[in-house]
Each structure stands twice: as C-alpha cells, then as structure tokens.
Design an enzyme around this catalytic site. Structure first.
Site, PDB file in Angstrom:
ATOM      1  N   THR B 186       0.874  -1.164   0.000  1.00  0.00           N
ATOM      2  CA  THR B 186       0.000   0.000   0.000  1.00  0.00           C
ATOM      3  C   THR B 186       0.911   1.214   0.000  1.00  0.00           C
ATOM      4  OG1 THR B 186      -1.421  -1.236   1.500  1.00  0.00           O
ATOM      5  CG2 THR B 186      -1.929   1.083   1.238  1.00  0.00           C
ATOM      6  N   ARG B 214     -12.480  -8.308  -4.035  1.00  0.00           N
ATOM      7  CA  ARG B 214     -12.117  -8.045  -2.633  1.00  0.00           C
ATOM      8  C   ARG B 214     -11.742  -6.575  -2.417  1.00  0.00           C
ATOM      9  NH1 ARG B 214      -6.901  -6.434  -0.083  1.00  0.00           N
ATOM     10  NH2 ARG B 214      -7.044  -7.116   2.078  1.00  0.00           N
ATOM     11  N   GLY B 216     -10.046  -4.074   0.473  1.00  0.00           N
ATOM     12  CA  GLY B 216      -9.280  -4.043   1.718  1.00  0.00           C
ATOM     13  C   GLY B 216      -9.575  -2.797   2.524  1.00  0.00           C
ATOM     14  N   ASP B 217      -8.686  -2.480   3.460  1.00  0.00           N
ATOM     15  CA  ASP B 217      -8.946  -1.360   4.355  1.00  0.00           C
ATOM     16  C   ASP B 217      -8.653   0.005   3.739  1.00  0.00           C
ATOM     17  OD1 ASP B 217      -6.158  -2.165   4.487  1.00  0.00           O
ATOM     18  OD2 ASP B 217      -5.945  -0.678   6.084  1.00  0.00           O
ATOM     19  N   THR B 237      -1.175   0.638   6.495  1.00  0.00           N
ATOM     20  CA  THR B 237      -0.758  -0.397   5.546  1.00  0.00           C
ATOM     21  C   THR B 237      -0.616  -1.701   6.307  1.00  0.00           C
ATOM     22  OG1 THR B 237       0.984  -1.172   4.077  1.00  0.00           O
ATOM     23  CG2 THR B 237       1.662   0.305   5.861  1.00  0.00           C
ATOM     24  N   GLY B 238      -1.181  -2.764   5.760  1.00  0.00           N
ATOM     25  CA  GLY B 238      -1.089  -4.039   6.465  1.00  0.00           C
ATOM     26  C   GLY B 238      -2.088  -5.015   5.897  1.00  0.00           C
ATOM     27  N   GLY B 240      -5.295  -6.140   5.300  1.00  0.00           N
ATOM     28  CA  GLY B 240      -6.478  -5.296   5.326  1.00  0.00           C
ATOM     29  C   GLY B 240      -7.623  -5.783   6.179  1.00  0.00           C
TER      30      GLY B 240
END
Lengths: 321, 321
Positions: B186, B214, B216-217, B237-238, B240
């Site tokens: 990210t 999908r 993500g966050d 970032t990680g 999600g």
C-alpha cells in the site's frame, strides 16, 4: 440467563403520519413485527445473536415494502445493486458485500464472506461469483422488479383503480414511498442472546437512481454496522455519506469504551450531535451485552421495533409512536 | 507559522535487510524521498495538506516499485483492481474508490469523488465511468504490466542477465518483492500544513492474486484512512481484513479525542495491542495538527519517511533504520 433482545429497523427519513394510510402503516408494522418475531424465535430457542440478526434481516429482505433484497430501489441503469454487512461481537468477525446484483439475501452472502472466505468485503461481479460458488439463492430481475411493475401498471391502468382492491393500492403506495423517500432506505437488526453475545446486520438496496457503483455506509464496518461484546452492536440507517465520514457505528462503541457512556448516551451524542454537525440525517438501533436496547434518530421517522425476554414488544414509525 | 510535516509509507510486511540488495534499498529510499519532496514542496509553498498528500501519493503511484497505481499487483484474473481514499481534516470531507481499473492515479479519482460528486465511495465499472466523465488520465494494461513483463522476460532470457545491467536486475528484484510480499503493499501520506490543517491519503493495488472483487482497508474511511483536525490524520498499511474489523485509523482518533492520548500513544495502543489481538500485521503513519508525526508498525519492516520544517528528513525501511 441474560435478558435477550432483538431490535430491527426498516429505514429512516421523512416519514410523516399524514402521508401514510392506515393500511400502509399496518403493513409496515406487520413487516417489522415479523422480522422481530423471526429473530426472537432464534433467541428464545437459545440461538446465537448472529443467527437472530440474520433471520430478522432475511425477513425484511424478503418483504417488498423495505429497500433491501426484494424491495431494493432502482439504480440509474435500472439495476438493483445491493449492499450488506454482518458482524459478530464475540470475536469481531465481519463480512460485507457491496454493489452485488441478483442475490436474494445479501445478508446471507455477507455471512458466507465472513465465515467461508479469508476476506471481509467483496464487491460487484466478483461477489456474485463467490455467491454462486457458495450456492446462495439467486433471483432474476423479475423478482426485484415486482413493485415497480405494479406502479407502472397502475399508471397505465389508472381508471381500474377501485377494481384493484386494497392490495394493489398498498403495493402502489409502498412503491411511491420507496421511490420518493428511500434515500435513507435500509434494513437492519441487532441482538443480544441468552449467553450475552451480541451481533449486528444491515442490508440495503441503496439510493434510488444511484450511479457509478456508489457504496453507502451499510456495508462499511464501523460506519453502518458494528458489533463488539465489550460495548455494543449497532445498525444504522440514513444518508450514507455523512455516516461514512463520521464512522458512526464505531463512534458509539468508542464513546462507551473510552468515555464510559451508556449505550443510550453514546447513541444520543452520535445521532444528535456528531451527525447533525455534518448534516447526517437518519438514525440507528443498538444493543449491549446486558440486553439493553436503544433506537435513536434525528429524522421525522424511523421504521423500528424491539422485543425482549422481559415482555417488551414495541413497533414504532414516528417520533414516540 | 505552524510546524509543517509530511510523512509517507510504501507498504509494510516481512521486509528483511538480508533479502534486500543495496541497489534495491537505494531505489526504495529514493522513491520514498521523491514522494516526501513532492509533498514538502506543496507545504513549503503554503499549500494545503490535502494537496501535499495527493502530490506524495501520486509520486508513489507513478513509481513501479510500490503496489499502487503503476506498480499494482495482479489479481486472479490478471487485472489490476485498485483502491484509494483521501480525507480532509478541516471538514471531514472524504472520497474513496474501490476495485477500479485503468485509472493512472486512483488518489486523484478519490479526490474527484470527494469534491465533484455527492458521494463518498464509488466502485468498479461505475467508478471508471465517473473517472472518464471527469477527464482523469487512463492507462492501458501495458502501463500496469511493465514490471511483470520484466520478470517474465528475465525468466526466459535468464542467460543474458549480466548484459541487462543493474536497472533490469533492480526491476526484477522489485517484482519478486512485489509478488512475494505484497499482501501488505500500500502507499500513503499524511501531512500538516502551515495553517495547522491535516489530511490523509492511501492507495493500493490490493493483494496479489486477489479475487471476487475483494476490498481491503485502504478505501474504507475509518479503517485505512482518516483525518480530523481535532485529532489526527492516519494512513495504514497491512493485512487489510483485521484493519477493517478493528476500524484502525478512527480508533487512533477516538483514543486521542476521548481518552486524551497523544498521537504516538494512541498509535502504539492500536498497532501493538488492538491489532495484534486479531493477528493484524502492518502499521500506520500519522500526524496531528501541531505537526507531530509518528510511524508505528508491528511487522518486520515498513517503507516510510518523514520530513518537516524543523529540518527533519528521515527515510527508513527496517526497525530503527
């Protein structure tokens, strides 16, 4: 055994008693009662809050009066793009789907995403593909079109109105409501089960005439839907954009966790202070792990109901009634 | 004049010094420095935090090393579906896009959604349609394919490696990283401007081999991206899914607003306590309205950098270096 409770909503907005016929009012209240009863049956049989909110939301999705599932409003291109989310307060597991078509019960798809995929949120054609893989029930456009067809039909066949009887008038009236008011049309449920676990679910057909794959607050964990045994389970309904910007559902949880507010106090702050500051019209229902429920809104009305194991059973539409 | 600050990240995860060549390390650090400088130039010319975070994220989106824009990873069907969000701390305005293809700079699309549509979040084909209406720059698959083509090409042409020179090795190495590690790939930026306003932006190509649309966050306001002048601007970032379930970015804001924690304290609680409890690996960057910055992560590394008007200028990859 804990107090167990189910609360449901069927949307909020400019819902006025003077616009509503006694038949319409009765039909909405019956729909809310059916959803409450579906959830309550799960709880009273020692079922999980998660199963109760799903049963209640399925009931509302299958009811053409409400803007979710079968009764979803029409997007700009004539399609029905639906959003839903579900969250389990016991472990913060969550599932959500955005902009999916054809799925009879988007809340079931949200739950399948939660339990049978590594993801939280799926969207669009990919979400439909996942629904097919999981064997979820699909419907053709006819299923979602029924209400609109009634309206079109009545416009053409206007002179036959009396022959149509009360059912058709009812269908027509509900369609007019759906088209005119349903900027805020959503359904949702929250529940506390006999074991003190809580859950929340929300489902919507979105905004009438929506375009560009717009996603509202309903499927956004933290905005339209949130559940955490330590604090609350929340399902929102309202003008989705301010609800996203205010991270509405999780804000209630934070006010409880970090400031020690009660469920009702936290909901009042969020709905009447935080949301109003950014023109966020609508409301929410909530429960905590002790079975307390609250239903708070800043619009003229909110279709809502609550039932618990102490014998409470209320179905309401306007402020105070 | 307030202290003004820009911070950026380029993803977090299992980034180990022993896996990284000096050339690769240099290239990543150059990319981060370019993004910092792009944002800093806006701030030092009395520009808005919102413009600074956009400039920094555009720089990272245009850099093939990072999993966003041009360097986006490949989904299961070989397409690049990108997500982005931006939020303005002065008024809680926000824009987000999910699962969009072909747009060169998804962060610009997120901003156009914020300022030129009535919505916060658009998705899929509809979001692309909106991008076209607003005249945003589109790219063909070739543009997003470059890195992968280098890798394919090198596999076939393996014996020619030395002839290819350091640039190609670099490209190949970065691709291997991108494919292997980029579950957490990210990019993002947060900034405080000279007027004490703050903003956040995040952009991603998502997970390698992702499917089913999908999300993500990153594009979820409150999860991967949040900004509020009263508290903080955060870009995450990680992995999600846990970040969505923990409503990560807004949780930092709530810990500051409701419990009085500092930015750094709140970020430590969320990254090292809240996220770890649900196996949420990754990190975040944050600023407050006073120009304080923090960069916190629980993974082995996070590509990150910070620059401010007191002369601080740090670009880091691993724990402490």
């Amino acid at each position: 055994m804990s107090l167990f409770t189910i609360a449901v909503h069927g949307g909020a907005g400019t819902i006025r008693k003077e616009d509503m016929s006694p038949d319409m009012e009765l039909a909405y209240k019956q729909g809310l009662q059916e959803a409450l009863d579906a959830g309550y049956a799960v709880l009273s049989a020692k079922g999980a809050a998660l199963d109760a909110v799903m049963a209640a939301v399925v009931s509302l999705e299958d009811n053409i009066l409400f803007n979710a599932g079968r009764g979803s409003v029409f997007g700009k291109d004539g399609k029905h793009e639906m959003d839903a989310a579900i969250m389990d307060g016991t472990n913060l597991a969550a599932g959500a789907v955005a902009a999916v078509t054809s799925v009879r019960n988007p809340v079931k798809l949200a739950r399948a995403i939660m339990t049978e995929s590594p993801h939280v949120m799926l969207s669009g054609a990919g979400a439909l593909e996942f629904a097919k893989l999981r064997g979820l029930q699909l419907e053709d456009e006819q299923y979602f079109y029924s209400a609109f067809r009634y309206e079109q039909w009545q416009q053409i066949q206007g002179t036959d109105q009396t022959a149509l009887d009360h059912d058709v008038k009812l269908a027509d009236a509900s369609v007019s409501k759906a088209v005119g008011e349903k900027k805020f049309g959503t359904v949702g449920a929250v529940a506390t089960d006999q074991f003190g676990n809580i859950a929340a679910a929300t489902s919507t057909g979105g905004m009438t005439n929506k375009q560009w794959g717009r996603i509202g607050d309903s499927p956004i964990i933290g905005a339209g839907t949130y559940a955490n045994n330590r604090t609350c389970a929340i399902s929102c309904t309202g003008h989705g954009e301010p609800f996203i910007r205010a991270v509405t559902a999780y804000d209630v949880s934070c006010l409880m966790e970090y400031k020690g507010l009660t469920l009702e106090q936290a909901m009042q702050v969020v709905v009447h202070d935080k949301l109003m500051k950014i023109d966020g019209e609508g409301g929410m229902i909530g429960v905590d792990a002790n079975g307390h429920a609250a239903m708070v809104f800043n619009s003229e009305g909110m279709y809502r109901g609550v039932r618990n194991s102490n014998g409470l059973n209320n179905v309401l539409i306007y402020q105070g009634s």
